[in-house]
Design an enzyme around this catalytic site. Structure first.
Site, PDB file in Angstrom:
ATOM      1  CG  ASP A 235      -2.005 -15.467  34.959  1.00  0.00           C
ATOM      2  OD1 ASP A 235      -2.933 -14.665  35.159  1.00  0.00           O
ATOM      3  OD2 ASP A 235      -2.167 -16.710  34.958  1.00  0.00           O
TER       4      ASP A 235
ATOM      5  CG  ASP B 114      -3.100 -17.600  38.503  1.00  0.00           C
ATOM      6  OD1 ASP B 114      -3.760 -16.538  38.538  1.00  0.00           O
ATOM      7  OD2 ASP B 114      -2.944 -18.272  37.463  1.00  0.00           O
ATOM      8  CD  GLU B 115      -4.010 -11.819  37.905  1.00  0.00           C
ATOM      9  OE1 GLU B 115      -3.564 -11.177  36.940  1.00  0.00           O
ATOM     10  OE2 GLU B 115      -5.216 -12.008  38.114  1.00  0.00           O
TER      11      GLU B 115
HETATM   12  P1  TTP Z   1      -6.506 -17.834  35.738  1.00  0.00           P
HETATM   13  O1  TTP Z   1      -5.106 -17.300  35.796  1.00  0.00           O
HETATM   14  O2  TTP Z   1      -7.545 -16.974  35.130  1.00  0.00           O
HETATM   15  O3  TTP Z   1      -6.533 -19.205  34.937  1.00  0.00           O
HETATM   16  P2  TTP Z   1      -5.475 -20.367  34.890  1.00  0.00           P
HETATM   17  O4  TTP Z   1      -4.252 -20.057  35.678  1.00  0.00           O
HETATM   18  O5  TTP Z   1      -6.161 -21.639  35.310  1.00  0.00           O
HETATM   19  O6  TTP Z   1      -5.156 -20.498  33.355  1.00  0.00           O
HETATM   20  P3  TTP Z   1      -4.259 -19.536  32.445  1.00  0.00           P
HETATM   21  O7  TTP Z   1      -3.131 -20.384  31.992  1.00  0.00           O
HETATM   22  O8  TTP Z   1      -5.161 -19.114  31.340  1.00  0.00           O
HETATM   23  O9  TTP Z   1      -3.811 -18.399  33.311  1.00  0.00           O
HETATM   24  O10 TTP Z   1      -6.995 -18.207  37.185  1.00  0.00           O
HETATM   25  C1  TTP Z   1      -6.136 -18.765  38.168  1.00  0.00           C
HETATM   26  C2  TTP Z   1      -6.847 -19.819  38.972  1.00  0.00           C
HETATM   27  O11 TTP Z   1      -8.000 -19.255  39.606  1.00  0.00           O
HETATM   28  C3  TTP Z   1      -7.353 -20.985  38.163  1.00  0.00           C
HETATM   29  O12 TTP Z   1      -6.384 -21.998  38.014  1.00  0.00           O
HETATM   30  C4  TTP Z   1      -8.547 -21.448  38.950  1.00  0.00           C
HETATM   31  C5  TTP Z   1      -9.060 -20.210  39.627  1.00  0.00           C
HETATM   32  N1  TTP Z   1     -10.249 -19.713  38.908  1.00  0.00           N
HETATM   33  C6  TTP Z   1     -11.515 -20.091  39.374  1.00  0.00           C
HETATM   34  O13 TTP Z   1     -11.629 -20.784  40.375  1.00  0.00           O
HETATM   35  N2  TTP Z   1     -12.621 -19.654  38.689  1.00  0.00           N
HETATM   36  C7  TTP Z   1     -12.533 -18.866  37.569  1.00  0.00           C
HETATM   37  O14 TTP Z   1     -13.568 -18.512  36.977  1.00  0.00           O
HETATM   38  C8  TTP Z   1     -11.236 -18.487  37.099  1.00  0.00           C
HETATM   39  C9  TTP Z   1     -11.090 -17.628  35.870  1.00  0.00           C
HETATM   40  C10 TTP Z   1     -10.134 -18.933  37.795  1.00  0.00           C
HETATM   41 MG    MG Z   2      -3.323 -18.198  35.423  1.00  0.00          MG
END
Ligand code: TTP
Ligand code: MG
Length: 393
Positions: free
Chosen positions: A6, A100-101
């Site tokens: 992720d 992103d995962e």
């Molecule tokens: P996530 O992997 O949930 O968050 P992140 O990568 O920003 O942070 P983390 O380090 O905790 O993993 O989500 C990936 C991307 O998806 C995030 O950068 C932006 C988008 N996203 C949204 O647009 N709305 C949301 O509610 C969430 C959770 C994510």
């Molecule tokens: Mg993330």
């Protein structure tokens, strides 16, 4: 062994990557309009309590000196693609779970990449190199749900490897709210039953869990013992998505046909949105009473997934047709997909233009997202478009 990777603060990290002056500063993505919500925040901004899905107005109060950016979908998708390409060099079994995962099944790759520690180190280094410097977190575990829990443990830039022999102790100590599907309400309910950690959950019989939580209870029971039968399944690349019906009686009634098109647009749109994909080519299919079949397509300047735009284009194609015979079957399809899954089309982040008017397509997608959410909770019939409703007796 399953790896879950992720990206860290993905959208915000991309902004910091592309603009070095933003590095080390609180960056909040998704805040193009004051009525919007935060897509994500850099770790610097999270220290002020800013997080995903928070109203921008609140984020501004918590972090007035933050840098608020509207987001650049295409750029995120491009880097997401690069990350997925890297993962493909480690295992043929890669399942992208969101922008992103991804999950990777690395069972049996030791001879190629050495032990898990070395593989993970290489994976992270390769992701970093391929993206020009983006950081990710990685979890490794015997099953999917645990791999996902593990990738979160040492975020950002984290690694957590859960060996099979450590699984029981790890799970027993785990708070139940970390299990997938256990939200605030479920955690509260479990709390009332005296269940806070998985260890306590294990002591509940399958029967009583089922009595309390239905089908869910059984899954919870499985998770409590670290069982998760889901395989890593590479997402099949759908080439098109379509829906059609053969009528009980052949018809020339255009209003009836349009109503059928709306039902198809709804079905195709919902399926695409659930998969996070959009397409550019709308195809209408008509089979006449004499079994002659025609298809008519229109390719749009921009990919779409909204029910209304699918319907509009389908109707236009239908109106251009002379119905020389009664119609026996009508269908609607979408193809020409953009290759990266478009995860979340949030206000302010969505950039893909609609059929002609990007703002309108974005508005339609928000409406669809709301309708999809209502149906997911209350069933398909919970909310219907007027045009379809009129068709019901
Ligand atoms: P996530 O992997 O949930 O968050 P992140 O990568 O920003 O942070 P983390 O380090 O905790 O993993 O989500 C990936 C991307 O998806 C995030 O950068 C932006 C988008 N996203 C949204 O647009 N709305 C949301 O509610 C969430 C959770 C994510
Ligand atoms: Mg993330």
């Amino acid at each position: 062994m399953i790896v879950h990777l992720d990206m860290d603060a993905f959208f915000a990290s991309v902004e910091q990557l592309d603009d070095p002056s933003l590095r080390g500063r609180p960056v909040i993505v998704g805040g193009s309009s004051e009525r919007g919500v935060v897509s994500t925040a850099s770790y610097e901004a999270r220290r002020f309590g800013v997080h995903s899905a928070m109203p921008v107005v609140m984020a501004r109060k918590l972090c007035p000196h933050g840098v608020f950016l509207p987001g650049r979908r295409e750029r995120y998708a491009e880097l997401s693609r690069r990350v997925m390409e890297v993962l493909g060099t480690f295992s043929p079994l890669v399942e992208q779970a969101s922008i992103d995962e991804a999950y990777l099944d690395i069972t049996g790759t030791e001879r190629l990449f050495g032990d898990v520690n070395r593989l993970v180190a290489r994976l992270k280094a390769d992701v970093r190199r391929a993206t020009g410097g983006l950081i990710c977190s990685v979890g490794v575990a015997p099953v999917k749900f645990l791999a996902k829990i593990c990738s979160d443990i040492n975020k950002p830039d984290g690694v957590y490897i859960l060996r099979p022999e450590a699984l029981d102790a790890f799970l027993c100590a785990l708070p139940v709210r970390r299990l997938p599907g256990v939200g605030k309400r479920m955690a509260a309910k479990l709390g009332e039953l005296g269940i806070v950690r998985v260890e306590q959950l294990r002591r509940m019989s399958e029967e009583s869990l089922q009595a309390h939580f239905g089908k869910w209870g059984l899954e919870l029971h499985e998770r409590a013992f670290g069982r998760d039968a889901r395989q890593v399944t590479p997402v099949h690349e759908a080439k098109s998505e379509s829906s059609e019906t053969t009528f009980a009686h052949d018809t020339r009634d255009r209003r009836f046909l349009e109503r059928a098109l709306m039902a198809h647009a709804e079905r195709v749109g919902a399926s695409l949105r659930a998969q996070g994909i959009r397409g550019r080519t709308v195809t209408l299919k008509i089979k006449f009473a004499d079994f002659q079949q025609i298809t008519r397509s229109q390719t749009l300047p921009q990919p779409i997934s909204s029910t209304q735009t699918l319907f509009d284009v389908g109707c236009r194609l239908l109106r251009a047709e002379v119905l020389r015979q009664p119609v026996r079957l009508i269908g609607l399809g979408l193809s020409g997909f953009d290759d990266a899954p478009a995860q979340l089309a949030l206000p302010g982040v969505f950039r893909g233009a609609g059929e002609q008017d990007p703002a309108e397509e974005a508005r339609r997608q928000r409406l669809d997202a709301a309708l999809d959410a209502v149906r997911a909770r209350f069933g398909k019939a919970a909310v219907q478009r007027g045009r379809l409703f009129a068709g019901k007796k």
